[in-house]
Write an enzyme that holds these catalytic residues in place. Structure first.
Site, PDB file in Angstrom:
ATOM      1  N   HIS A  16       4.708   2.015  -8.094  1.00  0.00           N
ATOM      2  CA  HIS A  16       3.672   0.988  -7.888  1.00  0.00           C
ATOM      3  C   HIS A  16       3.065   0.959  -9.385  1.00  0.00           C
ATOM      4  O   HIS A  16       2.794   0.035  -9.963  1.00  0.00           O
ATOM      5  CB  HIS A  16       2.921   1.167  -6.920  1.00  0.00           C
ATOM      6  CG  HIS A  16       3.324   0.867  -5.434  1.00  0.00           C
ATOM      7  ND1 HIS A  16       3.378   1.667  -4.419  1.00  0.00           N
ATOM      8  CD2 HIS A  16       3.930  -0.268  -5.035  1.00  0.00           C
ATOM      9  CE1 HIS A  16       4.113   1.492  -3.323  1.00  0.00           C
ATOM     10  NE2 HIS A  16       4.407   0.000  -3.664  1.00  0.00           N
ATOM     11  N   GLY A  70       0.674  -1.017   0.015  1.00  0.00           N
ATOM     12  CA  GLY A  70       0.103  -0.020  -0.043  1.00  0.00           C
ATOM     13  C   GLY A  70       0.989   1.214   0.035  1.00  0.00           C
ATOM     14  O   GLY A  70       1.980   1.336  -0.324  1.00  0.00           O
ATOM     15  N   GLY A 126       9.488  -4.692  -8.427  1.00  0.00           N
ATOM     16  CA  GLY A 126      10.583  -3.559  -8.687  1.00  0.00           C
ATOM     17  C   GLY A 126      12.119  -3.850  -8.391  1.00  0.00           C
ATOM     18  O   GLY A 126      12.214  -4.571  -7.439  1.00  0.00           O
TER      19      GLY A 126
END
Length: 282
Positions: free
Chosen positions: A37, A31, A149
């Site tokens: 993201h 989150g 990532g």
């Protein structure tokens, strides 16, 4: 946009998707979503019919209880941000109980030594927690592809090893580091930086770029000593580690070889916020 808080409801969605022979991508997150993201999500949308985003602050990968407590939880604004990207996204935002049941604990994993370097050396049990939650998410979501990532490059390599060792039918895709305009690697923790530390933090990437240039003509030891010296007298940033490692084994380089690829890894404290980054050297 569908939001699932229980795995049994998500399972029904996945079952229907599989029946239609549609592909599913997964972007696991904790989150506090940012453009880094979103770059992973956009990549997943390009390659899959539907994309699932997990939003779950995983307690088993935090070695620092205070860090777990302070980690930003922004589900409402995260969902609003996702709505600006695509309607082909579903969100899995479970409770700890839905993921772990009554046993909130890590499984002990071995990743052929990848877990002992860098982050593993400074964050006890961290990669057991990462392996536990990622394997659990793969079992729940059953994605065809999963996106991570490269800012957490060591984690990416460990997840690839997890999939290999446990024969998990998921294609793990690594995506480039997404940076702020001043070079700071995007992280949910950046929102907690006090202004003076935020202003100082681009020094990390600037130092990595200089280290990359020096690595072309200098030894790994010389470059490492130079980086350590840059942080010795820095007023705000405290170096935890800098390592030049083989990208496959993550072992610290002693002598360069022309047929191997290397990466520089760094962890720095900006006040009580821990920032990590890395850069490909060749």
């Amino acid at each position: 946009m569908e939001i699932y808080h229980k795995k049994q409801n998500l399972n029904q969605f996945v079952k229907e998707l599989k029946a239609q022979k549609l592909s599913l991508g997964l972007v696991p997150t904790m989150g506090a979503l940012h453009d880094g993201h979103l770059s992973l999500i956009k990549k997943a949308l390009e390659n899959n019919d539907r994309v699932a985003i997990s939003i779950f602050v995983n307690p088993t990968q935090f070695d620092n209880k205070d860090d777990l407590k302070k980690y930003p939880r922004t589900l409402e604004s995260d969902v609003e941000l996702l709505k600006t990207v695509s309607n082909d996204i579903v969100v899995y935002a479970p409770t700890v109980e839905d993921v772990y049941g009554d046993n909130v604990a890590s499984v002990n994993y071995t990743f052929d030594g990848l877990e002992h370097a860098m982050e593993g050396k400074f964050r006890h049990g961290h990669f057991d927690g990462v392996g536990t939650i990622v394997k659990r998410l793969f079992e729940i979501v059953q994605p065809d592809n999963a996106y991570f990532g490269e800012k957490d490059f060591q984690q990416l390599m460990i997840i690839k090893k997890l999939v290999e060792k446990h024969n998990i039918p998921v294609n793990v895709v690594g995506c480039p580091i997404h940076r702020e305009k001043d070079g700071l690697a995007m992280s949910s923790r950046n929102t907690r930086l006090k202004p003076e530390y935020r202003n100082a933090s681009p020094f990390i990437y600037k130092t990595l770029l200089a280290a990359k240039e020096k690595f072309g003509t200098k030894s790994a030891n010389t470059v490492t000593e130079w980086v350590e010296k840059q942080f010795e007298n820095h007023e705000l940033l405290k170096l935890e580690y800098f390592t030049i490692a083989d990208t496959q084994t993550l072992k610290t380089v002693k002598r360069k070889s022309k047929d191997k690829t290397y990466r520089a890894f760094i962890a720095v404290y900006a006040d009580d916020i821990r920032l990590i980054d890395n850069i490909a050297l060749n």
